[in-house]
Design a protein around this motif. Sequence first.
Motif, PDB file in Angstrom:
ATOM      1  N   ILE A  98     -13.434  11.012   1.768  1.00  0.00           N
ATOM      2  CA  ILE A  98     -12.096  10.840   1.965  1.00  0.00           C
ATOM      3  C   ILE A  98     -11.832   9.485   1.486  1.00  0.00           C
ATOM      4  O   ILE A  98     -12.188   8.333   1.961  1.00  0.00           O
ATOM      5  CB  ILE A  98     -11.351  11.400   3.149  1.00  0.00           C
ATOM      6  CG1 ILE A  98     -11.823  12.711   3.603  1.00  0.00           C
ATOM      7  CG2 ILE A  98     -10.018  10.983   3.116  1.00  0.00           C
ATOM      8  CD1 ILE A  98     -11.498  12.912   4.763  1.00  0.00           C
ATOM      9  N   GLY A  99     -10.924   9.285   0.181  1.00  0.00           N
ATOM     10  CA  GLY A  99     -10.746   7.963  -0.155  1.00  0.00           C
ATOM     11  C   GLY A  99      -9.711   7.326   0.462  1.00  0.00           C
ATOM     12  O   GLY A  99      -9.040   8.058   1.184  1.00  0.00           O
ATOM     13  N   ARG A 100      -9.485   5.999   0.226  1.00  0.00           N
ATOM     14  CA  ARG A 100      -8.627   5.586   0.901  1.00  0.00           C
ATOM     15  C   ARG A 100      -7.257   5.522   0.025  1.00  0.00           C
ATOM     16  O   ARG A 100      -7.353   5.803  -1.156  1.00  0.00           O
ATOM     17  CB  ARG A 100      -8.462   3.657   0.828  1.00  0.00           C
ATOM     18  CG  ARG A 100      -9.886   3.576   1.761  1.00  0.00           C
ATOM     19  CD  ARG A 100     -10.103   2.057   1.904  1.00  0.00           C
ATOM     20  NE  ARG A 100     -11.267   1.612   2.687  1.00  0.00           N
ATOM     21  CZ  ARG A 100     -11.342   1.547   4.061  1.00  0.00           C
ATOM     22  NH1 ARG A 100     -10.293   1.637   4.764  1.00  0.00           N
ATOM     23  NH2 ARG A 100     -12.295   0.983   4.634  1.00  0.00           N
ATOM     24  N   ASN A 101      -5.985   5.453   0.532  1.00  0.00           N
ATOM     25  CA  ASN A 101      -4.796   5.681   0.005  1.00  0.00           C
ATOM     26  C   ASN A 101      -4.744   6.924  -0.688  1.00  0.00           C
ATOM     27  O   ASN A 101      -4.103   6.969  -1.990  1.00  0.00           O
ATOM     28  CB  ASN A 101      -4.604   4.612  -1.064  1.00  0.00           C
ATOM     29  CG  ASN A 101      -4.583   3.278  -0.379  1.00  0.00           C
ATOM     30  OD1 ASN A 101      -4.362   3.132   0.917  1.00  0.00           O
ATOM     31  ND2 ASN A 101      -5.123   2.226  -1.137  1.00  0.00           N
ATOM     32  N   GLU A 102      -4.918   8.100  -0.116  1.00  0.00           N
ATOM     33  CA  GLU A 102      -4.623   9.395  -0.497  1.00  0.00           C
ATOM     34  C   GLU A 102      -4.430  10.276   0.421  1.00  0.00           C
ATOM     35  O   GLU A 102      -4.229  10.127   1.686  1.00  0.00           O
ATOM     36  CB  GLU A 102      -5.927   9.908  -1.425  1.00  0.00           C
ATOM     37  CG  GLU A 102      -7.096  10.102  -0.464  1.00  0.00           C
ATOM     38  CD  GLU A 102      -8.506  10.447  -1.406  1.00  0.00           C
ATOM     39  OE1 GLU A 102      -8.628  10.283  -2.500  1.00  0.00           O
ATOM     40  OE2 GLU A 102      -9.456  11.139  -0.801  1.00  0.00           O
ATOM     41  N   LEU A 103      -4.013  11.742   0.008  1.00  0.00           N
ATOM     42  CA  LEU A 103      -3.708  12.500   0.983  1.00  0.00           C
ATOM     43  C   LEU A 103      -4.667  13.483   1.331  1.00  0.00           C
ATOM     44  O   LEU A 103      -5.809  13.676   0.571  1.00  0.00           O
ATOM     45  CB  LEU A 103      -2.555  13.556   0.393  1.00  0.00           C
ATOM     46  CG  LEU A 103      -1.148  13.004  -0.031  1.00  0.00           C
ATOM     47  CD1 LEU A 103      -0.287  13.855  -0.675  1.00  0.00           C
ATOM     48  CD2 LEU A 103      -0.333  12.287   1.113  1.00  0.00           C
ATOM     49  N   LEU A 104      -4.836  13.872   2.563  1.00  0.00           N
ATOM     50  CA  LEU A 104      -5.986  15.087   3.047  1.00  0.00           C
ATOM     51  C   LEU A 104      -5.033  16.190   3.682  1.00  0.00           C
ATOM     52  O   LEU A 104      -4.139  15.989   4.327  1.00  0.00           O
ATOM     53  CB  LEU A 104      -6.812  14.623   4.106  1.00  0.00           C
ATOM     54  CG  LEU A 104      -7.482  15.445   5.007  1.00  0.00           C
ATOM     55  CD1 LEU A 104      -8.561  15.975   4.080  1.00  0.00           C
ATOM     56  CD2 LEU A 104      -8.186  14.689   6.244  1.00  0.00           C
ATOM     57  N   LEU A 105      -5.365  17.338   3.007  1.00  0.00           N
ATOM     58  CA  LEU A 105      -4.761  18.573   3.572  1.00  0.00           C
ATOM     59  C   LEU A 105      -5.808  19.623   4.328  1.00  0.00           C
ATOM     60  O   LEU A 105      -6.727  19.602   3.764  1.00  0.00           O
ATOM     61  CB  LEU A 105      -4.464  19.405   2.062  1.00  0.00           C
ATOM     62  CG  LEU A 105      -3.585  20.692   2.205  1.00  0.00           C
ATOM     63  CD1 LEU A 105      -2.709  21.114   1.017  1.00  0.00           C
ATOM     64  CD2 LEU A 105      -4.555  21.938   2.877  1.00  0.00           C
ATOM     65  N   VAL A 106      -5.298  19.796   5.380  1.00  0.00           N
ATOM     66  CA  VAL A 106      -6.171  20.603   6.386  1.00  0.00           C
ATOM     67  C   VAL A 106      -5.311  21.715   6.669  1.00  0.00           C
ATOM     68  O   VAL A 106      -4.526  21.839   7.624  1.00  0.00           O
ATOM     69  CB  VAL A 106      -6.366  19.647   7.590  1.00  0.00           C
ATOM     70  CG1 VAL A 106      -7.445  20.240   8.530  1.00  0.00           C
ATOM     71  CG2 VAL A 106      -7.192  18.233   7.311  1.00  0.00           C
ATOM     72  N   ASP A 107      -5.891  22.844   6.292  1.00  0.00           N
ATOM     73  CA  ASP A 107      -5.292  24.259   6.638  1.00  0.00           C
ATOM     74  C   ASP A 107      -6.529  24.890   7.511  1.00  0.00           C
ATOM     75  O   ASP A 107      -7.848  25.025   6.940  1.00  0.00           O
ATOM     76  CB  ASP A 107      -5.034  24.996   5.399  1.00  0.00           C
ATOM     77  CG  ASP A 107      -4.288  26.094   5.623  1.00  0.00           C
ATOM     78  OD1 ASP A 107      -4.282  26.526   6.656  1.00  0.00           O
ATOM     79  OD2 ASP A 107      -3.725  26.662   4.714  1.00  0.00           O
ATOM     80  N   SER A 108      -6.059  25.260   8.650  1.00  0.00           N
ATOM     81  CA  SER A 108      -7.090  25.845   9.803  1.00  0.00           C
ATOM     82  C   SER A 108      -6.527  26.938  10.678  1.00  0.00           C
ATOM     83  O   SER A 108      -5.366  26.724  10.945  1.00  0.00           O
ATOM     84  CB  SER A 108      -7.792  24.586  10.419  1.00  0.00           C
ATOM     85  OG  SER A 108      -6.937  24.283  11.237  1.00  0.00           O
ATOM     86  N   GLY A 109      -7.176  27.633  11.289  1.00  0.00           N
ATOM     87  CA  GLY A 109      -6.561  28.510  12.470  1.00  0.00           C
ATOM     88  C   GLY A 109      -7.740  28.839  13.321  1.00  0.00           C
ATOM     89  O   GLY A 109      -9.035  28.672  13.126  1.00  0.00           O
ATOM     90  N   ALA A 110      -7.580  29.597  14.405  1.00  0.00           N
ATOM     91  CA  ALA A 110      -8.314  29.813  15.468  1.00  0.00           C
ATOM     92  C   ALA A 110      -8.145  31.479  15.885  1.00  0.00           C
ATOM     93  O   ALA A 110      -6.827  31.808  15.858  1.00  0.00           O
ATOM     94  CB  ALA A 110      -8.454  28.939  16.487  1.00  0.00           C
ATOM     95  N   GLN A 111      -9.262  31.983  16.403  1.00  0.00           N
ATOM     96  CA  GLN A 111      -9.042  33.333  16.970  1.00  0.00           C
ATOM     97  C   GLN A 111      -9.316  33.095  18.437  1.00  0.00           C
ATOM     98  O   GLN A 111     -10.348  32.825  18.972  1.00  0.00           O
ATOM     99  CB  GLN A 111      -9.967  34.315  16.484  1.00  0.00           C
ATOM    100  CG  GLN A 111      -9.738  34.692  15.047  1.00  0.00           C
ATOM    101  CD  GLN A 111      -8.380  35.590  14.733  1.00  0.00           C
ATOM    102  OE1 GLN A 111      -7.767  36.106  15.634  1.00  0.00           O
ATOM    103  NE2 GLN A 111      -8.244  36.345  13.608  1.00  0.00           N
ATOM    104  N   TYR A 112      -8.282  33.343  19.164  1.00  0.00           N
ATOM    105  CA  TYR A 112      -8.378  33.435  20.796  1.00  0.00           C
ATOM    106  C   TYR A 112      -8.164  34.889  21.049  1.00  0.00           C
ATOM    107  O   TYR A 112      -7.299  35.622  20.426  1.00  0.00           O
ATOM    108  CB  TYR A 112      -7.520  32.506  21.468  1.00  0.00           C
ATOM    109  CG  TYR A 112      -7.708  31.092  21.057  1.00  0.00           C
ATOM    110  CD1 TYR A 112      -8.632  30.276  21.494  1.00  0.00           C
ATOM    111  CD2 TYR A 112      -6.715  30.340  20.129  1.00  0.00           C
ATOM    112  CE1 TYR A 112      -8.737  29.040  20.944  1.00  0.00           C
ATOM    113  CE2 TYR A 112      -6.926  29.256  19.682  1.00  0.00           C
ATOM    114  CZ  TYR A 112      -7.918  28.541  20.044  1.00  0.00           C
ATOM    115  OH  TYR A 112      -7.921  27.221  19.821  1.00  0.00           O
TER     116      TYR A 112
END
Length: 601
Positions: A393-407
Amino acid sequence: MFQSFDTHASPAQGPARLAALRHILAAEGLSGFLIPRADVHQGEYVAARDERLQWLTGFTGSAGFCIVLPNIAGVFIDGRYRTQVKGQVDLVHFTPVPWPEISAGAWLKDHITEGVVGFDPWLHTADEIARIETALAGTGVTLQPCANQIDKIWPDQPSAPVGKAFAHPDSLAGEASTEKRSRLAETLRAQGQSAAVITLPDSLCWLLNIRGADVPRNPILHGFAILYENAHVTLFADASKFEDATRAHLGDEVLLRPISAFVPALRTLQGAVRVDRGTAPLAVSTELTEAAITVAWGDDPCRLPKAKKTSAEIEGMREAHLRDGAAVVEFLCWLDQRTPQGGLSEIDVVRALEGFRRATNVLHDISFDTISGSGPNGAIMHYRVTNESNRTIGRNELLLVDSGAQYLDGTTDITRTIAVGDPGDYARTCFTRVLQGTIAISRARWPKGYTGRDLDPLARYALWLAGQDFNHGTGHGVGAFLSVHEGPQRLSRISEVPLESGMILSNEPGYYREGEFGIRLENLIVVQPAPNLPGGDGERSQLNFETLTFVPFDRRLVLTAMLAPGERDWLNAYHAEVLAKLSSRLSAEALAWCQSACTPL
């Protein structure tokens, strides 16, 4: 870990496999063959043995298909995958086709004038085949059901999954299986139908209050079922998946038989039999018709009742989302501490987030492979990081995190886009427009009877004003400890299903600039009756959304001056609610981070 980072397919393998397929098609007298991403149950999620599209082409997306002709092989992909497909297939041998803008039938008419195109009738619905045949009417091209040609050339095709089935407690389901079956059987009798064929795994799991382990990330069982007008059910599934306790849970009115008995059982039915032409394999109606049994086309009887969650399911989803929200906040706190040091990779992010969810001690599985896309990888909407694609992950950029869980009490799905350093005002401007779409859906009120298509433009309006848009639906239905993608409800320009109280959907507008960044913001929401407003038209019943997901949005990316007062007030109220609901669930360090992240604008 639940998630691995192996590469499942490679563009380099495609040409030889394509040549082998064409060789066998010529020997069979076929001019082409259809290869969908589907299994015999027509669910979105398939086991490894059914990844035929991926095996042939290298494309790993969750939707699409391929049509192989002698001189061209089209890979049909929707807007979510048009960036991804370019890096996953050999573009010399496979041609990406924008779908549904270009349909299978129209494409065939443009590329072949005569011949027989084969298809596996267990992997296509009656609707699919009828649409293609209608488009081909008057041409010299015909469709022909046949054995699966991919299976003939796949030497190491995995075996069928054998995950154990298990009971889903009535207390979490909110309704016993006997009650569900009685209610649906009554609808069959009212319509003069003797039985309904159920092919969707999540439908039979919902109907029988069971869950399974045949597909990663989704607790579903592979099998078929016949629901009779007397509320009895015959379940066709591998008996080895059922231990004594699960068999006892099914009860005396559910007969367990092997899958090999399914087709013979179809041919012994009497009276009109309901079949869903949009979800059941064409082979089902073919078998019935050949046995002179009346096919009564109608919706899978489980789909709409399953979509309208019980109060117990909604309460379970609320609790699951608070638990999960606390885990995500712990992760975001960790991320903000870690990124200034540099050197953090996309895989590091996935591992850390799964670790925080595992720390709840009740994580059953993740609900899909986490999307961790930094910089240009964020623009690949369904990006799956592998050891080969992993980037720092570079400096000065966006990080998109799409996640989920099963409970056991619920399924979660959340996306946050995070600033790493200073990504610049253009990224902030785009982020704020996406946030305005999220807020517009969250604040929506509408009359009963409106569909997802009616609400979808609300999420896009701010983007449209800037000449921007996103190539996916605004939201999908979500199951309760079932599939993270669940129909029939959607927030989409093609959805005609009225939204009803109890339906759970995602709210996930986005914006993507290929080669630069991706932005998506996602909460889960549940439809509920809207309270009457002072001065309102009291006899008009309206609905609105309750938000289930509680995790801060990144305030560093919000341009406050772009927000209308009502939008700013919504965001401040949301963040206040995040803090109120999660404070007692957070570590001291994460609580301090959350308090800062939720500071009013």
